[in-house]
Design a protein around this motif. Structure first.
Motif, PDB file in Angstrom:
ATOM      1  N   ARG A 106      -3.946 -11.674   4.295  1.00 19.13           N
ATOM      2  CA  ARG A 106      -3.909 -11.803   5.295  1.00 19.13           C
ATOM      3  C   ARG A 106      -3.504 -10.272   6.366  1.00 19.13           C
ATOM      4  N   LEU A 107      -3.252  -9.398   5.823  1.00 22.24           N
ATOM      5  CA  LEU A 107      -2.593  -8.142   6.742  1.00 22.24           C
ATOM      6  C   LEU A 107      -4.055  -7.061   7.115  1.00 22.24           C
ATOM      7  N   VAL A 108      -4.998  -7.147   6.525  1.00 24.80           N
ATOM      8  CA  VAL A 108      -6.149  -6.281   6.414  1.00 24.80           C
ATOM      9  C   VAL A 108      -7.082  -7.073   6.000  1.00 24.80           C
ATOM     10  N   GLY A 109      -7.379  -8.293   5.497  1.00 24.29           N
ATOM     11  CA  GLY A 109      -8.463  -8.194   5.667  1.00 24.29           C
ATOM     12  C   GLY A 109      -9.091  -8.793   3.972  1.00 24.29           C
ATOM     13  N   PHE A 110      -9.853  -9.667   3.305  1.00 21.09           N
ATOM     14  CA  PHE A 110      -9.958  -9.915   2.332  1.00 21.09           C
ATOM     15  C   PHE A 110     -10.525  -8.930   1.250  1.00 21.09           C
ATOM     16  N   ASP A 111     -11.943  -7.856   2.143  1.00 18.37           N
ATOM     17  CA  ASP A 111     -12.808  -6.435   1.452  1.00 18.37           C
ATOM     18  C   ASP A 111     -11.676  -5.680   1.253  1.00 18.37           C
ATOM     19  N   LYS A 112     -10.477  -5.500   2.222  1.00 21.82           N
ATOM     20  CA  LYS A 112      -9.940  -4.379   1.823  1.00 21.82           C
ATOM     21  C   LYS A 112      -8.534  -4.387   0.975  1.00 21.82           C
ATOM     22  N   VAL A 113      -8.276  -5.357   0.382  1.00 22.41           N
ATOM     23  CA  VAL A 113      -7.787  -5.361  -0.223  1.00 22.41           C
ATOM     24  C   VAL A 113      -7.345  -4.228  -1.417  1.00 22.41           C
ATOM     25  N   ARG A 114      -6.432  -3.814  -1.842  1.00 22.36           N
ATOM     26  CA  ARG A 114      -6.604  -2.590  -2.903  1.00 22.36           C
ATOM     27  C   ARG A 114      -5.681  -3.047  -4.365  1.00 22.36           C
ATOM     28  N   LEU A 115      -5.680  -2.893  -5.745  1.00 22.61           N
ATOM     29  CA  LEU A 115      -5.017  -2.753  -6.436  1.00 22.61           C
ATOM     30  C   LEU A 115      -3.495  -1.947  -6.149  1.00 22.61           C
ATOM     31  N   ILE A 116      -3.701  -1.005  -5.849  1.00 26.11           N
ATOM     32  CA  ILE A 116      -2.867   0.600  -5.437  1.00 26.11           C
ATOM     33  C   ILE A 116      -2.012  -0.188  -4.635  1.00 26.11           C
ATOM     34  N   ASP A 117      -2.398  -0.142  -3.623  1.00 27.11           N
ATOM     35  CA  ASP A 117      -2.053  -1.205  -2.831  1.00 27.11           C
ATOM     36  C   ASP A 117      -1.026  -2.438  -2.970  1.00 27.11           C
ATOM     37  N   VAL A 118      -1.297  -3.224  -3.783  1.00 29.99           N
ATOM     38  CA  VAL A 118       0.011  -4.635  -4.276  1.00 29.99           C
ATOM     39  C   VAL A 118       0.333  -3.899  -5.721  1.00 29.99           C
ATOM     40  N   ALA A 119       0.756  -2.860  -5.985  1.00 23.36           N
ATOM     41  CA  ALA A 119       1.321  -2.661  -7.588  1.00 23.36           C
ATOM     42  C   ALA A 119       2.652  -1.718  -6.743  1.00 23.36           C
ATOM     43  N   LYS A 120       1.978  -1.100  -5.531  1.00 21.30           N
ATOM     44  CA  LYS A 120       3.269  -0.370  -4.532  1.00 21.30           C
ATOM     45  C   LYS A 120       4.288  -1.252  -4.465  1.00 21.30           C
ATOM     46  N   GLU A 121       3.503  -1.752  -4.103  1.00 22.90           N
ATOM     47  CA  GLU A 121       3.922  -3.261  -3.067  1.00 22.90           C
ATOM     48  C   GLU A 121       5.492  -4.111  -3.787  1.00 22.90           C
ATOM     49  N   ILE A 122       4.843  -4.500  -5.105  1.00 24.14           N
ATOM     50  CA  ILE A 122       5.538  -5.124  -5.720  1.00 24.14           C
ATOM     51  C   ILE A 122       6.209  -3.823  -6.921  1.00 24.14           C
ATOM     52  N   ARG A 123       6.258  -2.727  -6.571  1.00 26.64           N
ATOM     53  CA  ARG A 123       7.003  -1.016  -7.476  1.00 26.64           C
ATOM     54  C   ARG A 123       6.548  -1.397  -8.543  1.00 26.64           C
ATOM     55  N   VAL A 124       5.381  -1.350  -9.111  1.00 26.60           N
ATOM     56  CA  VAL A 124       4.654  -1.100 -10.317  1.00 26.60           C
ATOM     57  C   VAL A 124       3.837  -0.408 -10.439  1.00 26.60           C
ATOM     58  N   SER A 125       3.695  -0.053 -11.595  1.00 28.99           N
ATOM     59  CA  SER A 125       2.359   1.461 -11.251  1.00 28.99           C
ATOM     60  C   SER A 125       0.506   0.368 -11.390  1.00 28.99           C
TER      61      SER A 125
END
Length: 202
Positions: free
Chosen positions: A19-38
């Motif tokens: 929702r923030l950056v668009g479907f195409d710009k989602v990155r796994l590394i950003d999601v991992a940081k958000e939920i505080r896992v490697s």
């Protein structure tokens, strides 16, 4: 955090990023940081970005299926239930196009690629619709109901296909949808075509 909890948090975070950056710009590394896992911990549950985004869309489609199932099992008049089923499906997708377009866009891409979970979603909806048609005595149970469900679904594609919904969402076309559903149901009751169409398809 259990595996199921991690997956749920990852889907939540991916949806927020979408929702923030668009479907195409989602990155796994950003999601991992958000939920505080490697990054590696996330990869143990999702093979790649596509798998994570598919999980986001699957969750949304599951909610659509549940909402439609509630209409299908309601106690209103059987024929009116068909109309309300289509209106419910239309309004859910229209609202998504207006208020939450990125998941709908992701669903559109997944549909174009005929991903297995999208095929399963369509099968679920058609099964619900076939049951409604049989319950309203507009079709015989079995292949006749399945074929007529496909026909009715195709006839109303402008009201539930993600691309077409996105193009017309600003206008509420519910009245036109009700008219089309009534017209097609009237034709089905007046002229059963299952046998003829089944023969043509073979």
């Amino acid at each position: 955090m259990s595996a199921d909890e991690l997956k749920e948090k990852a889907v939540d975070a991916a949806l927020a990023r979408m929702r923030l950056v668009g479907f195409d710009k989602v990155r796994l590394i950003d999601v991992a940081k958000e939920i505080r896992v490697s990054h590696a911990a996330l990869y143990s549950h999702f093979a790649d970005k596509a798998a994570l985004l598919d999980a986001v869309i699957e969750r949304w489609l599951s909610r659509v299926e549940c909402a439609m199932s509630a209409v299908a099992s309601s106690d209103i008049d059987p024929e009116r239930r068909i109309e309300e089923w289509f209106v419910g499906l239309y309004q859910m997708k229209r609202q998504a196009a207006l208020d939450d377009p990125e998941p709908l866009h992701a669903f559109d891409i997944a549909s174009a690629r005929e991903k297995p979970f999208v095929v399963a979603h369509l099968r679920t909806l058609l099964e619900q619709l076939a049951g409604l048609l049989a319950g309203a005595k507009i079709a015989r149970e079995g292949s006749d109901a399945c074929l007529k469900a496909e026909m009715l679904y195709e006839a109303t594609a402008a009201f539930h296909h993600p691309t077409l919904i996105a193009q017309t969402a600003r206008d509420n076309r519910e009245t036109r949808l009700r008219e089309i559903v009534a017209l097609v149901l009237g034709g089905m009751k007046a002229l059963p075509v299952a046998g003829r169409d089944a023969g043509r398809r073979e």
